[in-house]
Scaffold this active site. Structure first.
Site, PDB file in Angstrom:
ATOM      1  N   ASP A  27      62.026  -9.110  25.588  1.00 39.99           N
ATOM      2  CA  ASP A  27      61.101  -8.625  24.546  1.00 39.99           C
ATOM      3  C   ASP A  27      61.870  -8.432  23.232  1.00 39.99           C
ATOM      4  OD1 ASP A  27      58.482  -7.120  26.196  1.00 39.99           O
ATOM      5  OD2 ASP A  27      60.305  -7.498  27.303  1.00 39.99           O
ATOM      6  N   THR A  83      54.827  -8.018  30.115  1.00 40.38           N
ATOM      7  CA  THR A  83      56.185  -7.580  30.478  1.00 40.38           C
ATOM      8  C   THR A  83      56.234  -7.067  31.923  1.00 40.38           C
ATOM      9  OG1 THR A  83      56.681  -7.042  28.189  1.00 40.38           O
ATOM     10  CG2 THR A  83      58.079  -6.018  29.845  1.00 40.38           C
TER      11      THR A  83
HETATM   12  N1  LIG Z   1      48.515   1.073  29.287  1.00 39.30           N
HETATM   13  C1  LIG Z   1      49.229   0.131  28.656  1.00 39.30           C
HETATM   14  N2  LIG Z   1      50.456   0.408  28.189  1.00 39.30           N
HETATM   15  C2  LIG Z   1      51.192  -0.532  27.542  1.00 39.30           C
HETATM   16  N3  LIG Z   1      50.781  -1.801  27.339  1.00 39.30           N
HETATM   17  C3  LIG Z   1      49.563  -2.120  27.770  1.00 39.30           C
HETATM   18  C4  LIG Z   1      48.730  -1.181  28.457  1.00 39.30           C
HETATM   19  N4  LIG Z   1      47.586  -1.817  28.790  1.00 39.30           N
HETATM   20  C5  LIG Z   1      47.700  -3.067  28.320  1.00 39.30           C
HETATM   21  N5  LIG Z   1      48.882  -3.266  27.704  1.00 39.30           N
HETATM   22  C6  LIG Z   1      49.357  -4.480  27.024  1.00 39.30           C
HETATM   23  O1  LIG Z   1      48.288  -5.399  27.015  1.00 39.30           O
HETATM   24  C7  LIG Z   1      48.587  -6.525  27.855  1.00 39.30           C
HETATM   25  C8  LIG Z   1      47.359  -6.894  28.639  1.00 39.30           C
HETATM   26  O2  LIG Z   1      47.080  -5.879  29.562  1.00 39.30           O
HETATM   27  P1  LIG Z   1      46.896  -6.174  31.123  1.00 39.30           P
HETATM   28  O3  LIG Z   1      47.967  -7.110  31.553  1.00 39.30           O
HETATM   29  O4  LIG Z   1      46.991  -4.830  31.767  1.00 39.30           O
HETATM   30  O5  LIG Z   1      45.559  -6.783  31.195  1.00 39.30           O
HETATM   31  C9  LIG Z   1      49.735  -6.060  28.723  1.00 39.30           C
HETATM   32  O6  LIG Z   1      50.487  -7.144  29.178  1.00 39.30           O
HETATM   33  C10 LIG Z   1      50.483  -5.164  27.763  1.00 39.30           C
HETATM   34  O7  LIG Z   1      51.203  -5.944  26.816  1.00 39.30           O
HETATM   35  P2  LIG Z   1      52.824  -6.113  26.903  1.00 39.30           P
HETATM   36  O8  LIG Z   1      53.149  -6.700  28.217  1.00 39.30           O
HETATM   37  O9  LIG Z   1      53.080  -7.027  25.754  1.00 39.30           O
HETATM   38  O10 LIG Z   1      53.393  -4.747  26.685  1.00 39.30           O
HETATM   39 MG   LIG Z   2      54.817  -3.963  25.895  1.00 37.00          MG
HETATM   40 MG   LIG Z   3      54.733  -7.412  24.673  1.00 43.98          MG
END
Ligand SMILES: Nc1ncnc2c1ncn2[C@@H]1O[C@H](COP(=O)(O)O)[C@@H](O)[C@H]1OP(=O)(O)O
Ligand SMILES: [Mg+2]
Ligand SMILES: [Mg+2]
Ligand SMILES: [Mg+2]
Length: 311
Positions: free
Chosen positions: A50, A123
């Site tokens: 990241d 991530t």
């Molecule tokens: N509660 C949370 N805390 C942090 N990031 C979140 C959360 N919910 C969703 N996300 C971000 O939104 C994306 C899509 O959500 P999900 O996979 O749960 O459907 C995740 O991959 C994450 O992005 P990232 O991986 O870039 O931190």
């Molecule tokens: Mg993130």
């Molecule tokens: Mg991210």
């Protein structure tokens, strides 16, 4: 001469090239095996991939477009100091450079653009080995609206003349369309795509009322929108805060360029100006066509919308 090409198209073409490089960084960190995981919050992680991918993207775009506002997911210290020269990308994608810029975007200036960067979307899935779910997202907004975007999938495999090629890059530009893949029509039955790592009772309640034939639980906003575009799912439903502007800007841009729609669970569009708050408090509802989006929106009961709006 690229200087004759309107700015929005140049930013998109550079974003395609830089997303490819960031995707290689994501693969390299994984094959080295030292992920350097930092816990940012509940179910919220950051890895070396990241951090490094964001440095590459922001340094490369800022060097070429100094007055463009660029907002990345990972915090400020990630963006300081020297950047290795092989992370400073100056190329631009030739196919994208040759696109016809929509008339209303032809005179956009650097100051009018806000770029939302998610260096690694999914991530949690990256750390757990669900590598296909991982994407690099670069969303380009003008006047608060996502007008162009890139979704790069570092672990997508294609065979070319017996050789394995890793990664593919999907782009979208308002009024022009999408490229880098072959779109497919939605499935015949209602197939919902939703979170696999950030569920909660409200998320489950919304899934229940949709009464779908199938529910796919996968990681990342970018990957879920790709599932819509490739006909693997009909609607993306996430009735919870958690996503932020960098999660939805590029996916919304690509989806809307293909005729689809991404809003919150109330049916309202998010805004992507530089002063906007980052969280998408009222969830995500997306579909590959406006009709499907409207169909899904009508199924969501008012009390569920109220519960999200009052959170
Ligand atoms: N509660 C949370 N805390 C942090 N990031 C979140 C959360 N919910 C969703 N996300 C971000 O939104 C994306 C899509 O959500 P999900 O996979 O749960 O459907 C995740 O991959 C994450 O992005 P990232 O991986 O870039 O931190
Ligand atoms: Mg993130
Ligand atoms: Mg991210
Ligand atoms: Mg994300």
């Amino acid at each position: 001469m690229t200087s004759n090409v309107p700015l929005v198209v140049r930013v998109l073409a550079s974003s395609v090239a830089v997303a490819n490089r960031a995707g290689k960084i994501v693969r390299d960190v994984m094959s080295k095996g030292e992920l350097g995981i930092i816990v940012k919050g509940k179910n919220d992680y950051q890895t070396e991939a990241d951090r490094s991918a964001q440095r590459c993207i922001i340094a490369s775009l800022a060097a070429q477009f100094p007055k463009v506002n660029i907002i990345g997911e990972e915090d400020g210290s990630t963006n300081e100091g020297e950047v290795a020269s092989d992370w400073l990308i100056t190329e631009a994608d030739k196919e994208v450079l040759s696109l016809e810029c929509p008339v209303n975007l032809q005179s956009v200036k650097e100051e009018d653009i806000v770029v939302w960067v998610d260096p690694l979307d999914g991530t949690a899935e990256y750390t757990q080995g669900f590598l296909e779910h991982v994407t690099v997202l670069i969303g380009i907004s003008v006047n608060e609206k996502p007008v162009a975007g890139v979704i790069h999938q570092p672990y997508y495999k294609t065979m070319l003349n017996g050789e394995k090629i890793m990664g593919r890059t999907i782009w979208g530009l308002q009024e022009v369309g999408v490229g880098g893949f072959t779109p497919a029509p939605p499935p015949d039955s209602l197939i919902i795509t939703t979170t696999r790592s950030h569920s909660n009772p409200l998320v489950e309640k919304a899934l229940q009322v949709m009464d779908a034939a199938e529910i796919l639980r996968v990681g990342g906003a970018g990957y879920k929108v790709l599932q819509l575009l490739e006909g693997k799912a009909s609607v993306y439903v996430f009735a919870s805060p958690g996503c932020k502007k960098w999660d939805t800007c590029a996916p919304e841009a690509v989806l809307s360029a293909a005729g689809g729609q991404l809003t919150d669970m109330l049916g309202d569009f998010y805004k992507y100006g530089k002063a906007e708050l980052y969280p998408n408090k009222t969830g995500v509802l997306a579909a590959v066509s406006k009709e499907l989006h409207n169909y899904a929106l009508k199924k969501i009961p008012q009390e569920l919308k109220d519960a999200l709006a009052n959170k």
